[in-house]
Design an enzyme around this catalytic site. Structure first.
Site, PDB file in Angstrom:
ATOM      1  N   ARG A 174       0.826  -1.215   0.000  1.00  0.00           N
ATOM      2  CA  ARG A 174       0.000   0.000   0.000  1.00  0.00           C
ATOM      3  C   ARG A 174       0.856   1.258   0.000  1.00  0.00           C
ATOM      4  O   ARG A 174       0.550   2.237  -0.675  1.00  0.00           O
ATOM      5  CB  ARG A 174      -0.959  -0.017   1.200  1.00  0.00           C
ATOM      6  CG  ARG A 174      -2.076  -1.006   0.974  1.00  0.00           C
ATOM      7  CD  ARG A 174      -3.074  -1.112   2.115  1.00  0.00           C
ATOM      8  NE  ARG A 174      -4.203  -1.925   1.646  1.00  0.00           N
ATOM      9  CZ  ARG A 174      -5.271  -2.256   2.376  1.00  0.00           C
ATOM     10  NH1 ARG A 174      -5.362  -1.850   3.635  1.00  0.00           N
ATOM     11  NH2 ARG A 174      -6.228  -2.985   1.867  1.00  0.00           N
ATOM     12  N   TYR A 192      -6.305  -0.680  -6.973  1.00  0.00           N
ATOM     13  CA  TYR A 192      -5.775  -1.948  -6.440  1.00  0.00           C
ATOM     14  C   TYR A 192      -5.160  -1.808  -5.044  1.00  0.00           C
ATOM     15  O   TYR A 192      -5.046  -0.719  -4.531  1.00  0.00           O
ATOM     16  CB  TYR A 192      -4.884  -2.677  -7.432  1.00  0.00           C
ATOM     17  CG  TYR A 192      -3.602  -2.037  -7.941  1.00  0.00           C
ATOM     18  CD1 TYR A 192      -2.971  -0.978  -7.338  1.00  0.00           C
ATOM     19  CD2 TYR A 192      -3.014  -2.576  -9.094  1.00  0.00           C
ATOM     20  CE1 TYR A 192      -1.797  -0.475  -7.834  1.00  0.00           C
ATOM     21  CE2 TYR A 192      -1.829  -2.069  -9.603  1.00  0.00           C
ATOM     22  CZ  TYR A 192      -1.229  -1.019  -8.965  1.00  0.00           C
ATOM     23  OH  TYR A 192      -0.062  -0.532  -9.465  1.00  0.00           O
ATOM     24  N   GLU A 193      -4.837  -2.950  -4.464  1.00  0.00           N
ATOM     25  CA  GLU A 193      -4.392  -2.998  -3.055  1.00  0.00           C
ATOM     26  C   GLU A 193      -5.439  -2.405  -2.113  1.00  0.00           C
ATOM     27  O   GLU A 193      -5.085  -1.808  -1.088  1.00  0.00           O
ATOM     28  CB  GLU A 193      -3.065  -2.263  -2.856  1.00  0.00           C
ATOM     29  CG  GLU A 193      -1.915  -2.759  -3.682  1.00  0.00           C
ATOM     30  CD  GLU A 193      -1.613  -4.236  -3.484  1.00  0.00           C
ATOM     31  OE1 GLU A 193      -1.949  -4.793  -2.413  1.00  0.00           O
ATOM     32  OE2 GLU A 193      -1.064  -4.839  -4.419  1.00  0.00           O
ATOM     33  N   GLY A 194      -6.701  -2.612  -2.433  1.00  0.00           N
ATOM     34  CA  GLY A 194      -7.784  -2.012  -1.648  1.00  0.00           C
ATOM     35  C   GLY A 194      -8.133  -0.677  -2.254  1.00  0.00           C
ATOM     36  O   GLY A 194      -7.287   0.229  -2.275  1.00  0.00           O
TER      37      GLY A 194
END
Lengths: 638, 638
Positions: free
Chosen positions: A296, A440-442
């Site tokens: 993140r 992406y990555e949340g």
């Protein structure tokens, strides 16, 4: 073609003068990163970016990756050779443990280098970035045997890594995942299922690909507490560490997508593929988060990196393109027209990007440094405080830097006018590439919820109180109490004003106003500190509003989350600008360093305070409006 | 594949109930557009969009246009047949004069139909849109012979039109253009030069292409006052109007670009091509502006149109995609997860788009109606007032609707998470397609300068004063003076507060606060009117600041322009929301029409006031910060 030059001087200024990295020479690896070493590494990285990665960025986008009938995936021309140079250059393992072939240097340096690599070629740098993430998970959670098998080859850049989380029906809600793992009785498992959106899932850059895969062990409970992490190599290592036979995992398709065409985004099919548990059974999410937090942060850096390269190109174009005349009269009467950088609206665009980039870089490096302290300090309290900071700032950096970073690529593209829409200039690629980082990555909505719902209340709010306290103390020290009074005044508006018809607060306002007037002439830091005090006040009021309104009605937190995250980010960036301005003033009075560059810092700090920080009030107003108008409409009416 | 349904009911509600189009039945063409005709046209348009244009949107993007070695350009599969249907359906000439084969209906209807066509397929609709623009210029400025030759065939959709302005070294600054026109002595000219970014410059949809070209007649003075407009057909019409021989104009290349791949963006080479003057010599810019103003309005509509179709898809996805649980507890416990529309942050995203779309549509239709009045009213004063409105709102609609419209496509894409990045869902195409609207027909920075530097001071500020006056009068009528007091109060904060230690203003604040409190219980419109009064106050203060600070230092206007334009847009959209809310309340009390849809209007109006309008304060703060921090940095430091 797009240009790029690594921001070496800015990184060194931030590390040496703003963050005073010299204070941490007692931490392992930090003495090895002496000032001349840091400069040499950054200069080498910049050179590698300029000479090798930048030229492959546009061609990689145009060519993309190809999946062949036999399931092989090829990357764009030149990527393979560049990746070999990347590995041979030791870039993968700058901060990896020495025992596995790394250089053991601070992670902060890796982060600075990764910003450059990403600016130069985001699609390429993702192959390395995912490998660094997988390395982090294996180093922390892998068995000694797993480490010995995978880590040195990955550090050398000969093997690469991936993260396999998403399935077609589940992304954010990983508890729904269906990929199953069947124990074979010999410590291995057979994995079966389908994963999507796997960056670098298959390609031709490395000898082997080490997949880290979330799956449910047969019989495990449903939901997220039944999910485990596995290592599943593309090619099974033989006992001597050499490559053995092919595992039954294959790329089923490459996604056709908006950007990062040079990176192969794969559908990965696991058809009884052999894998081994990493970490504890049913604790896969915890193990995954080891790489996720780093990932993140890395994604936040992507937002900054694309904003930076977009800025460099837009600035160059603005100085070169002749069109129209300055509003105050022709600046270059001998030319057919003035360069468009004379126009205030073009400068507004460039200053907006720049005021973000330089403070975002400070925030990233500050946080990376906290990461190093969290991992390397011998002092328990320092480690905990640094870990608190990391947890708190990870969603802020991911969410805010990718939102604003993307927006800035659009602003930079706009400087080109219609030419920005044409592929050959590369500006539209920065927009397309950077867009994924918000998802992406949340998604950034998830980051906002993570901040508001998890990180803020965690440990009784210890991390956020520490940050607020640090900024407030800084403001107090820098402004002879004036800013702190400002905070108190603002706080009073929200809490005390209605009391007694406002009599007490009216008196206090008069006092503060007189005080501010008296102080305004002689305080060099005033124009930076006072606006930040205002924004901090907004943030504190927003925090109090959440504390009062979210517990009984969590939708109030959900409806506030994105604005809160951005308000938090503004205060974080504003704090960085104060510290940057302070360091720049010090260097100017010492006659130390490049005076023009330091003066530019002061102008940019002022721009941030005058033109970006005012957004804090709008965020606060939205937060305080609550969830009603957000939630009221029946779903069928959408 | 993306879905789309034309917003027929919303358009009819806006025309009938909000704008009360029935008032204008006395204008030529308006009686022919009776309510049932309007409904029939919109429903037919929507059906054409759904059945013909929407299915070609994604395939058109994937396939793109191709230039063949012989210079021919082919459009994506299906475009040719669809364009024939478009022409045969009479869509090109809904509002064209009856004498040329058009239907003579209000331009307002064309604008409503064009929103739909653009939502369904922006790349396709541009071929028609440019033709409508060229038609407007020929009808106003063409000779009777030119009109007879070109207009009927273009109205029928058999011939198409283009605008040729940009050259490689000049876009915004058209005074630099080099294409030259040599008189042939017979009334014709030979044009030589190269034009770029010509939408629909060459294609296979029509029998002929009518280029309107800016060029400099040999010997004309340099700069914009030496530029004339010419009509240059691809194929020269014979005396009987049939197609004669090929003119020497050719497509040299198709641009590779970010989006609108179905539209051929051409480099056009004029190599002694035969053309005829349109309008007066050296007054080409004036003639071009006839089409440019319409084109700018049309481009603003593109922003709305893409925001609308992106919204429709995001809303459908949000109701369908199961992921996670509602913060207040599972809403569908029998399903594996709740649809993501239960999440406040997803709703915040959808509401943000919707609150823009519905008010932007109102602003567009209101302005289009003013266009009809300006062209068709027998009353001089009404025509002038309508023309003032058009002039003032054209840059606002172009700049604000395309900026926010694009931003909304990004917001809608975000609702899809990672799936939004994948081409097959079509969301990333909306982002790529809508992006151009911020740049062409004058970048949005140019629109902002046009507003601040030209439209605002024009005729002593008559147009803006009229608009401010209208909104203030409306607020006064709707809120029993309360809002107007609010405006005065806000005005006082800026101007009078410091006087006499603020005594007079403190007294007044107390009075206003008491008044507001007394009124707050019973005013149905209060929650819409009061915030708008605040934003109008911001806009008035910004206007006053410009009046005081721009004349002596034009950079203050340049540095404020974009923020001023957006602040102006917010007030315009907010005013539309008040009028929409008023109409919705009336229909609800009359029990007239769809109650759920009217209640949704009220919720959305409230969302706009609470969550979008607060931005006005940030715009004002940036405007009032002046040009210093924008202009101070030396160009070399960028």
């Amino acid at each position: 073609m797009a240009i790029y030059k690594g921001p070496t001087e800015d990184v060194l200024f931030l590390l040496d003068d703003v963050l005073r990295i010299g204070r941490y020479d007692n931490l392992p690896g930090f003495t090895d990163a002496a000032p001349d070493i840091r400069r040499a590494i950054l200069e080498e990285a910049s050179k590698f970016c300029e000479q090798v990665l930048t030229p492959l960025n546009r061609t990689g986008d145009a060519e993309g990756c190809a999946r062949h009938p036999d399931g092989r995936v090829t990357t764009p021309n030149g990527f393979k050779e560049a990746f070999r140079q990347y590995g041979d250059g030791g870039w993968m393992g700058i901060s990896a443990p020495v025992e596995f072939g790394g250089q053991g240097l601070p992670e902060t340096l890796t982060v600075a280098v990764n910003e450059m690599m990403t600016s130069a070629n985001m699609a390429f740098s993702m192959y390395a970035g995912l490998t660094q993430g997988a390395l982090a998970a294996l180093i922390v959670h892998g068995t000694p045997e797993q480490k010995a098998t995978y880590v040195p080859k990955m550090v050398a850049g000969r093997w690469t890594g991936t993260m396999n989380l998403t399935e077609p029906h589940c992304g954010t809600d990983l508890g729904l995942l269906r990929t199953r793992a069947t124990p074979q009785g010999d410590g291995s498992y057979r994995l079966t299922g389908s994963k999507i959106f796997i960056s670098g899932g298959e390609h031709d850059l490395s000898e082997n690909i080490v997949h880290l895969v979330l799956a449910r062990i047969e019989g495990a409970q449903p939901g997220i507490r039944g999910v485990s992490l596995f290592v599943v190599p593309k090619i099974l290592p033989a006992a001597d560490g050499s490559l053995g036979r092919r595992n039954s995992v294959a790329c089923g398709a490459i996604e056709e997508k908006m950007g990062i065409h040079g990176n192969a985004t794969c559908v990965m099919n696991y058809d009884g593929a052999i894998g081994w548990l990493v970490g504890e059974e049913n604790r896969g999410i915890n193990a995954m988060f080891t790489m996720m937090n780093g990932a993140r942060l890395a994604v936040g850096v992507q937002g900054l990196a694309l904003s930076e390269v977009a800025y460099q190109n837009a600035a160059a174009y603005a100085k070169d393109r002749l069109q129209g005349r300055a509003l105050m009269g022709a600046r270059f009467p001998d030319k057919v027209a003035d360069p468009i950088i004379v126009h205030p609206d073009v400068r507004r665009a460039l200053m907006t990007i720049r005021a973000f980039n330089e403070s975002a870089r400070a925030l990233v490096l500050w946080t990376a440094l906290q990461g190093d302290i969290a991992h390397r300090s011998p002092d328990d309290k320092a480690r905990q405080a640094a870990d608190d900071h990391m947890g708190l700032f990870t969603p802020v950096i991911k969410g805010v830097l990718t939102d604003i970073g993307f927006a800035n690529t659009v602003v930079a593209q706009q400087v080109y006018g219609g030419h920005g829409y044409i592929a050959e200039h590369g500006m539209e690629q920065f927009v397309r590439d950077s867009r994924i980082a918000m998802m992406y990555e949340g998604t950034n909505g998830i980051q906002a919820l993570d901040l508001v719902g998890r990180k803020l209340p965690k440990d009784g709010g210890r991390a956020s109180q520490a940050f607020f306290g640090e900024v407030a103390a800084y403001l107090k020290a820098k402004s002879a109490d004036e800013a702190t009074n400002g905070i108190q005044a603002l706080d009073l508006v929200g809490r005390k004003l209605p009391k007694d018809g406002g009599r007490a607060s009216q008196a206090f306002f008069g006092e503060v106003a007189a005080y501010l007037k008296a102080k305004s002439a002689d305080e060099a830091m005033k124009r930076y500190v006072a606006p930040l005090a205002g924004a901090l006040g907004d943030l504190q009021r927003a925090t109090m509003w959440l504390a009062q309104n979210a517990p009984a009605a969590p939708d109030n937190a959900g409806a506030a989350a994105t604005d809160y995250m951005h308000l938090f980010g503004l205060v974080g960036l504003g704090y960085m600008w104060c510290r940057i301005a302070e360091a720049a003033q010090a260097k100017l009075s010492n006659g130390d360093g490049d005076a023009e560059r330091m003066k530019a810092k002061l102008v940019t700090a002022r721009f941030f305070m005058e033109r970006m920080l005012p957004e804090s009030g709008a965020h606060l107003a939205r937060i305080q409006s609550g969830a009603a108008s957000v939630m009221e409409l029946p779903a069928d009416e959408f």
